[in-house]
Design a protein around this motif. Sequence first.
Motif, short mmCIF file in Angstrom:
data_model
loop_
_atom_site.label_atom_id
_atom_site.label_comp_id
_atom_site.label_asym_id
_atom_site.label_seq_id
_atom_site.Cartn_x
_atom_site.Cartn_y
_atom_site.Cartn_z
N ASP A 185 -12.28 2.37 -0.35
CA ASP A 185 -11.03 1.64 -0.15
C ASP A 185 -10.57 1.63 1.30
N GLN A 186 -10.91 2.69 2.04
CA GLN A 186 -10.50 2.75 3.45
C GLN A 186 -11.19 1.69 4.29
N ALA A 187 -12.32 1.19 3.83
CA ALA A 187 -13.05 0.17 4.57
C ALA A 187 -12.22 -1.09 4.74
N ALA A 188 -11.36 -1.37 3.77
CA ALA A 188 -10.53 -2.58 3.83
C ALA A 188 -9.63 -2.58 5.06
N GLN A 189 -9.32 -1.41 5.57
CA GLN A 189 -8.48 -1.33 6.76
C GLN A 189 -9.25 -1.57 8.04
N LYS A 190 -10.57 -1.65 7.94
CA LYS A 190 -11.39 -1.87 9.13
C LYS A 190 -12.17 -3.18 9.08
#
Length: 248
Positions: free
Chosen positions: A164-169
Motif C-alpha cells: 500500500d505504501q507504493a501508492a505514495q510513490k
Amino acid sequence: MKVNQFLDATYLKTASQANISEAENEQKVIDLVKESIVFDYKLIMIRANYVKMVKGMLSKVNSPVLIGTVIDFHEGASSIKNKIEEAKKAIELNVDELDFVVNYNAFKAGNISLIKEEVLECTKLCLANNKVVKFIIEVAALSNEEIIVISQLIKEVVLNNFDDQAAQKVFVKSSTGFFKTSDNKPNGATFETIKLISENAKPLQIKAAGGVRDYGTALKMISLGVDRIGTSSAKEICLKQENNKNDY
C-alpha cells in the motif's frame, strides 16, 4: 497551504528545441535552479545531462529541492528494455524522481499487456531504488474513455503487485507538454482530464502538467486532487498569489 510545495519547476527543452546555443540552454537551467532555491519548490524537473550540475548547485546551499528527470521523452515509444536502461542511468545520477512517458500509442492500439509490463517493470526498478515514479499518459492523445482505462490500469498494476505504501510513490501524470494538437486544443492538463485521472487513479498520486500557468489554475488543480503540478511558470504562480504573501 504552501502552493510552492506542489510545484515541479520544469525546463525540458533541448538547445535545438529552444533554438539557442548549448551554453544559453545551460544558463536557463542554472537560472531555474537559482529560482527554485529562492522559492523553495518541491522539485526541479530537467534533462538528465544537467543533473550532475544541478545536484552540485543544490548541495552547495543545502537546498531541500528535489531533482527529477524524464525517461523516453517525449514520445514514449521505446522498448521497455530501453526505458529501463535509460532509467538505470538516471538512478546512477541519484535523481529523486523519474517521469516515464507511457507508450500511449501502443495503448491506443490495444496492446494492454505491453503497458502492464511497462508499468510493472518501471515501478519495480524505481521502488527498489527508493525513487518516486511518474507515468505520463499524454491526455491530449487520448479520449476520455482511454484516460479512464489507462488510469485504472496503472492503479491496478501498482496495487496488485506492490504494498500500500507504493501508492505514495507512484504518480499518474497528465502530459509531456510537447504533444502537438490540432485546432489549438490544449496539449496538457485540463480540469476535465485531471478530474478523470483523479477519479480513476487514486490512491496513486496525481501530477498535472502542461498548461498550468497561473495561481488560480494551480489552486483549482489542487482542489481536484492533484498532488503535484509540473509547470514552466512556477515563479509566476508564486508571485501572483492573491495577496497571500506568506503562502510560499
